[in-house]
Motif scaffolding. Structure first.
Motif, PDB file in Angstrom:
ATOM      1  N   VAL A  37      11.698 -17.141   5.340  1.00  0.00           N
ATOM      2  CA  VAL A  37      10.534 -17.024   4.450  1.00  0.00           C
ATOM      3  C   VAL A  37       9.248 -16.952   5.277  1.00  0.00           C
ATOM      4  O   VAL A  37       8.370 -16.119   5.009  1.00  0.00           O
ATOM      5  N   ASP A  38       9.137 -17.795   6.294  1.00  0.00           N
ATOM      6  CA  ASP A  38       7.945 -17.783   7.146  1.00  0.00           C
ATOM      7  C   ASP A  38       7.813 -16.454   7.881  1.00  0.00           C
ATOM      8  O   ASP A  38       6.704 -15.909   8.020  1.00  0.00           O
ATOM      9  N   ALA A  39       8.936 -15.921   8.369  1.00  0.00           N
ATOM     10  CA  ALA A  39       8.905 -14.635   9.072  1.00  0.00           C
ATOM     11  C   ALA A  39       8.440 -13.519   8.148  1.00  0.00           C
ATOM     12  O   ALA A  39       7.681 -12.623   8.554  1.00  0.00           O
ATOM     13  N   LEU A  40       8.857 -13.567   6.888  1.00  0.00           N
ATOM     14  CA  LEU A  40       8.441 -12.549   5.928  1.00  0.00           C
ATOM     15  C   LEU A  40       6.948 -12.651   5.622  1.00  0.00           C
ATOM     16  O   LEU A  40       6.264 -11.632   5.465  1.00  0.00           O
ATOM     17  N   ARG A  41       6.467 -13.867   5.516  1.00  0.00           N
ATOM     18  CA  ARG A  41       5.041 -14.041   5.227  1.00  0.00           C
ATOM     19  C   ARG A  41       4.163 -13.572   6.382  1.00  0.00           C
ATOM     20  O   ARG A  41       3.015 -13.178   6.185  1.00  0.00           O
ATOM     21  N   GLU A  42       4.721 -13.624   7.590  1.00  0.00           N
ATOM     22  CA  GLU A  42       3.974 -13.163   8.749  1.00  0.00           C
ATOM     23  C   GLU A  42       4.082 -11.649   8.943  1.00  0.00           C
ATOM     24  O   GLU A  42       3.323 -11.071   9.721  1.00  0.00           O
ATOM     25  N   THR A  43       5.035 -11.022   8.243  1.00  0.00           N
ATOM     26  CA  THR A  43       5.258  -9.580   8.367  1.00  0.00           C
ATOM     27  C   THR A  43       4.610  -8.880   7.183  1.00  0.00           C
ATOM     28  O   THR A  43       5.252  -8.636   6.160  1.00  0.00           O
ATOM     29  N   GLN A  44       3.363  -8.561   7.291  1.00  0.00           N
ATOM     30  CA  GLN A  44       2.633  -7.931   6.185  1.00  0.00           C
ATOM     31  C   GLN A  44       2.209  -6.502   6.493  1.00  0.00           C
ATOM     32  O   GLN A  44       1.727  -5.794   5.615  1.00  0.00           O
ATOM     33  N   ALA A  45       2.409  -6.045   7.729  1.00  0.00           N
ATOM     34  CA  ALA A  45       1.954  -4.717   8.111  1.00  0.00           C
ATOM     35  C   ALA A  45       2.875  -3.624   7.599  1.00  0.00           C
ATOM     36  O   ALA A  45       2.471  -2.453   7.533  1.00  0.00           O
ATOM     37  N   ARG A  46       4.094  -3.947   7.251  1.00  0.00           N
ATOM     38  CA  ARG A  46       5.037  -2.944   6.754  1.00  0.00           C
ATOM     39  C   ARG A  46       5.750  -3.482   5.527  1.00  0.00           C
ATOM     40  O   ARG A  46       5.783  -4.697   5.289  1.00  0.00           O
TER      41      ARG A  46
END
Length: 466
Positions: free
Chosen positions: A66-75
């Motif tokens: 979940v944390d990794a997804l929240r940090e991945t906002q560019a794509r």
């Protein structure tokens, strides 16, 4: 960034979650599962999803993902799962981190090659990263740009590296030996020591055959009880996840796979029944009755006010009955009456403790139970009264013909009465002050005052023998 749901984003599997929810609410519908499966796995998931609801807010998510997804906002972030689209959409709405959801529907089971084809058609060959956790994800990784191996084995990561660049790994958490010890609730085996009570009450300490049979009965109860605990935890997932302490249980927290629990529960029960047949065929019937009662309790009876505590008291008494039947001892009216009252008091104490805990958390009702915090005074009154009635039964037993025949100095047993009165009052006072464990029996086994009372009661009983 495409992410799998079961076993990756979620430390569980929604197919098994939904099957267990169906079993818990409408068990007879499980008979239809083979017929639904004949139409394909997608049809099976659709039929189940149309009949059950899951509380996605309490599911055990892997916070690392979940944390990794929240940090991945560019794509774009895509939830791509073989779970039914109904549950996948609910998860995506709850988390609020996904731009797109691809999931199974009535016609397509979106796993393995089907998932790989769907992602390649939408994003192009090597046009996406994919997070997965199992060997079935290898066809997807073969068409991805990068792989993220989540909760997988080192061997799986090595296989993934043969077909794609592995950008990262998130190792599995939990699931070891200690986790299984907790799931099997080895500490709860203390309750099964009750099977030795008829052996002690009939003064057959030196009857080797009776001792061996009692030990076999004890082990059989342990195996069956652990199977029941696993099954109960599987059926009680939604309620456990809303409880301040039970949410940490291995299956509720996602530290053990639900599929493993579904295999282990019946295996333990079968092992217990096999050992029971060796001990005494009649004892095996008692054990089957115990198992059937606990199953009924898990499926329905625990939700019915007051019926649940009477059933719990009966389950304790069934252990004593089983011990008596195993060694061919005569069942004592006094022992059974004492058992029902004392364990009814402890069962109500368990409910009182649960209600007190949720009151402290600002809740009003126990999830999966029929009690509300307004019931606390009544439960306290009924439970303490049942405990004192047990002491009255014991006092009446002291002057009974059965007692006079067994004990040379039965008057010594009178000293046990004030000890029991103190012990029952101590347990209820401790719970009233918020110091009680979820299970009063386990608490009593570790509580110093309770240990002293037990030792003194044992010494007085020996002194009364002569």
């Amino acid at each position: 960034m495409c992410v799998d749901l079961d076993g990756t984003l979620l430390k569980s599997d929604l197919l098994y979650e939904s099957v267990l929810a169906l079993f818990s609410r409408r068990p007879l519908l499980l008979l239809l599962l083979p017929f639904w499966l004949l139409r394909g796995k997608a049809a099976l998931k659709h039929e189940i999803a149309s009949r059950v609801e899951l509380d996605v807010a309490t599911l055990p998510y892997d916070e690392r993902v979940v944390d990794a997804l929240r940090e991945t906002q560019a794509r774009p972030r895509v939830l791509c799962t073989a779970s039914h689209t109904k549950f996948a959409q609910q998860v995506a709405t709850h988390l609020g981190v996904f731009d797109l959801v691809l999931a199974s529907d009535d016609g397509v089971n979106l796993s393995g090659a089907n998932k790989a084809q769907a992602l390649a058609e939408r994003f192009g060959e090597r046009g996406f990263d994919y997070m997965g956790n199992a060997a079935i994800d290898l066809p997807v990784w073969a068409r991805a740009r990068n792989a993220w191996v989540v909760n997988g084995s080192p061997g799986l990561a090595a296989r993934a590296a043969q077909v794609v660049d592995v950008a990262g790994q998130l190792p599995a958490q939990g699931g070891g030996f200690k986790t299984w010890i907790k799931a099997l609730r080895i500490h709860q085996w203390l309750k099964n020591l009750l099977v030795f009570l008829p052996l002690l009450a009939s003064h057959r300490f030196f009857d080797v055959e009776a001792v061996i049979v009692s030990v076999l009965a004890f082990i059989a109860f342990n195996l069956s009880a652990s199977g029941v605990y696993v099954l109960n935890d599987l059926l009680d997932l939604p309620a456990d996840r809303q409880h301040p302490r039970k949410r940490l249980r291995p299956f509720a927290a996602g530290r053990l796979p639900l599929l493993h629990g579904l295999f282990v529960a019946p295996l333990l029960a079968l092992a217990g029944f096999a050992l029971a047949l060796i001990a005494n065929p009649w004892f095996a019937l008692v054990l089957m009755g115990y198992y059937a009662t606990t199953l009924a309790y898990s499926l329905r009876l625990k939700r019915i006010v007051m019926v649940d505590v009477i059933v719990l008291a009966s389950l304790y008494t069934l252990r004593i009955i089983g011990g008596a039947v195993a060694i061919g001892a005569t069942l004592s009216f006094w022992l059974l009456a004492f058992s029902m009252f004392i364990f009814l008091s402890l069962a109500m104490l368990k409910r009182y403790t649960e209600l007190s805990a949720i009151l402290g958390n600002g809740q009003r009702k126990v999830s999966g139970r029929g009690y509300a915090v307004e019931d606390l005074p009544l439960i306290q009154s009924l439970g303490s009264s049942a405990g004192y009635l047990a002491v009255l039964v014991f006092a009446l037993y002291i002057n009974s013909p059965e007692s006079l025949a067994l004990y040379a100095r039965p008057q010594v047993l009178w000293l046990i009465c004030p000890l029991l009165l103190y012990w029952i009052s101590h347990l209820w006072m401790t719970s009233h002050r918020g110091g009680m464990d979820d299970d009063p029996v386990v608490f009593a086994a570790t509580d110093r005052a309770s240990q002293i009372v037990i030792v003194f009661c044992g010494l007085l009983a020996l002194g009364a023998i002569g």
